[in-house]
Write a protein that holds these residues in place. Structure first.
Motif, PDB file in Angstrom:
ATOM      1  N   PRO A  89      14.687 -30.213  12.723  1.00  0.00           N
ATOM      2  CA  PRO A  89      15.894 -30.278  13.037  1.00  0.00           C
ATOM      3  C   PRO A  89      16.315 -31.531  14.113  1.00  0.00           C
ATOM      4  CG  PRO A  89      14.464 -28.135  13.717  1.00  0.00           C
ATOM      5  CD  PRO A  89      13.723 -29.219  13.144  1.00  0.00           C
ATOM      6  N   GLY A  90      17.608 -32.005  13.626  1.00  0.00           N
ATOM      7  CA  GLY A  90      17.952 -33.146  14.479  1.00  0.00           C
ATOM      8  C   GLY A  90      17.494 -34.414  13.930  1.00  0.00           C
ATOM      9  N   LEU A  91      16.620 -34.489  13.046  1.00  0.00           N
ATOM     10  CA  LEU A  91      16.171 -35.741  12.797  1.00  0.00           C
ATOM     11  C   LEU A  91      17.292 -36.577  12.142  1.00  0.00           C
ATOM     12  CD1 LEU A  91      13.909 -38.024  12.329  1.00  0.00           C
ATOM     13  CD2 LEU A  91      13.065 -36.718  10.171  1.00  0.00           C
ATOM     14  N   LEU A  92      17.799 -35.855  11.301  1.00  0.00           N
ATOM     15  CA  LEU A  92      18.928 -36.411  10.350  1.00  0.00           C
ATOM     16  C   LEU A  92      19.921 -37.335  11.072  1.00  0.00           C
ATOM     17  CD1 LEU A  92      20.124 -37.107   7.718  1.00  0.00           C
ATOM     18  CD2 LEU A  92      21.575 -34.864   8.045  1.00  0.00           C
ATOM     19  N   VAL A  93      20.068 -36.985  12.384  1.00  0.00           N
ATOM     20  CA  VAL A  93      21.031 -37.648  13.318  1.00  0.00           C
ATOM     21  C   VAL A  93      20.386 -38.838  13.947  1.00  0.00           C
ATOM     22  CG1 VAL A  93      22.203 -37.402  15.642  1.00  0.00           C
ATOM     23  CG2 VAL A  93      22.269 -35.456  14.128  1.00  0.00           C
ATOM     24  N   PHE A  94      19.146 -38.909  14.007  1.00  0.00           N
ATOM     25  CA  PHE A  94      18.470 -40.191  14.441  1.00  0.00           C
ATOM     26  C   PHE A  94      18.342 -41.066  13.349  1.00  0.00           C
ATOM     27  CE2 PHE A  94      17.179 -37.356  17.867  1.00  0.00           C
ATOM     28  CZ  PHE A  94      16.620 -38.175  18.651  1.00  0.00           C
ATOM     29  N   VAL A  95      18.314 -40.639  12.079  1.00  0.00           N
ATOM     30  CA  VAL A  95      18.224 -41.460  11.066  1.00  0.00           C
ATOM     31  C   VAL A  95      19.641 -42.068  10.732  1.00  0.00           C
ATOM     32  CG1 VAL A  95      17.553 -41.572   8.438  1.00  0.00           C
ATOM     33  CG2 VAL A  95      16.222 -40.357   9.839  1.00  0.00           C
ATOM     34  N   ARG A 110      21.509 -37.638  -0.296  1.00  0.00           N
ATOM     35  CA  ARG A 110      21.190 -36.196  -0.725  1.00  0.00           C
ATOM     36  C   ARG A 110      20.201 -35.563   0.537  1.00  0.00           C
ATOM     37  NH1 ARG A 110      19.188 -36.151  -6.890  1.00  0.00           N
ATOM     38  NH2 ARG A 110      19.705 -38.519  -6.998  1.00  0.00           N
ATOM     39  N   VAL A 111      20.366 -34.440   1.172  1.00  0.00           N
ATOM     40  CA  VAL A 111      19.618 -34.041   2.339  1.00  0.00           C
ATOM     41  C   VAL A 111      19.339 -32.670   2.063  1.00  0.00           C
ATOM     42  CG1 VAL A 111      19.395 -33.780   4.904  1.00  0.00           C
ATOM     43  CG2 VAL A 111      20.724 -35.827   3.868  1.00  0.00           C
ATOM     44  N   SER A 112      18.034 -32.171   2.241  1.00  0.00           N
ATOM     45  CA  SER A 112      17.652 -30.938   2.367  1.00  0.00           C
ATOM     46  C   SER A 112      16.827 -30.536   3.461  1.00  0.00           C
ATOM     47  CB  SER A 112      17.067 -30.734   1.051  1.00  0.00           C
ATOM     48  OG  SER A 112      16.358 -29.224   1.203  1.00  0.00           O
ATOM     49  N   CYS A 113      17.247 -29.668   4.241  1.00  0.00           N
ATOM     50  CA  CYS A 113      16.482 -29.328   5.502  1.00  0.00           C
ATOM     51  C   CYS A 113      16.051 -27.712   5.661  1.00  0.00           C
ATOM     52  CB  CYS A 113      17.544 -29.438   6.923  1.00  0.00           C
ATOM     53  SG  CYS A 113      18.281 -31.103   6.976  1.00  0.00           S
ATOM     54  N   THR A 114      16.096 -27.196   4.474  1.00  0.00           N
ATOM     55  CA  THR A 114      15.436 -25.879   4.460  1.00  0.00           C
ATOM     56  C   THR A 114      13.976 -25.697   4.173  1.00  0.00           C
ATOM     57  OG1 THR A 114      17.606 -25.417   3.363  1.00  0.00           O
ATOM     58  CG2 THR A 114      15.914 -23.629   3.370  1.00  0.00           C
ATOM     59  N   GLY A 115      13.330 -25.428   5.296  1.00  0.00           N
ATOM     60  CA  GLY A 115      11.986 -25.407   5.037  1.00  0.00           C
ATOM     61  C   GLY A 115      11.142 -26.449   5.122  1.00  0.00           C
ATOM     62  N   SER A 116      11.750 -27.566   4.633  1.00  0.00           N
ATOM     63  CA  SER A 116      11.101 -28.973   4.594  1.00  0.00           C
ATOM     64  C   SER A 116      12.295 -29.848   5.059  1.00  0.00           C
ATOM     65  CB  SER A 116      10.464 -29.076   3.263  1.00  0.00           C
ATOM     66  OG  SER A 116      11.193 -29.334   2.431  1.00  0.00           O
ATOM     67  N   PHE A 117      12.001 -31.088   5.300  1.00  0.00           N
ATOM     68  CA  PHE A 117      12.903 -32.168   5.311  1.00  0.00           C
ATOM     69  C   PHE A 117      12.905 -33.138   4.200  1.00  0.00           C
ATOM     70  CE2 PHE A 117      14.579 -36.128   6.844  1.00  0.00           C
ATOM     71  CZ  PHE A 117      15.669 -36.058   7.360  1.00  0.00           C
TER      72      PHE A 117
END
Length: 157
Positions: A89-95, A110-117
């Motif tokens: 959670p929140g890593l996408l913002v940092f990237v 393409r991004v998936s944050c469900t269960g994994s990143f």
């Protein structure tokens, strides 16, 4: 003797199967093959992660796993692939801040944050920035952002 049309139809059918297996939305043959190549690279990366987990045994800590980052220069720009076995959670913002800091415009992602990143992004250099950006610099900056994200999360716990 097999007709040329029959060969063409068989090839088209095989490409459509490849397209469906790789979840490609491409319309032309070369794009389907490119998507398949990317899909194979993703699978290789997942195998590498799983092999690493197996090698480190049951003592490997789920909480201490870092996202795997691959950055490479491609024809269109800089391709970034990140994967973590856990949700981040929140890593996408940092990237995305890294992309902004380096004046990279996100061409596709393409991004998936469900269960994994899992993140796949293609960044192109801003036309205002006259310099060429090195993939190694992008990777190091992303790794630094991951460290900042992790420290930020550790402080919130």
């Amino acid at each position: 003797m097999v007709s040329r049309k029959h060969k063409k139809d068989v090839l088209h059918e095989k490409l459509q199967v490849l397209r469906s297996i790789t979840n490609s939305h491409a319309k032309n043959d070369s794009s389907i093959i490119q998507d398949a190549s990317k899909y194979i690279e993703e699978l290789k990366q997942k195998v590498e992660i799983l092999n690493h987990e197996i090698a480190s045994g049951p003592s490997s800590s789920y909480q201490n796993s870092w996202p795997v980052v691959t950055v490479e220069a491609v024809e269109k720009g800089i391709q970034v692939i990140m994967y973590s076995e856990r949700s981040c959670p929140g890593l996408l913002v940092f990237v995305l801040k890294v992309f902004e800091e380096l004046s990279l415009n996100v061409l596709e992602a393409r991004v998936s944050c469900t269960g994994s990143f899992h993140l796949e992004a293609l960044g192109v250099e801003s036309e205002q920035n006259g310099e060429s950006i090195d993939a190694h610099i992008v990777k190091q900056t992303i790794l630094h952002a991951i460290q900042n994200w992790r420290e930020n999360n550790d402080n919130q716990d």
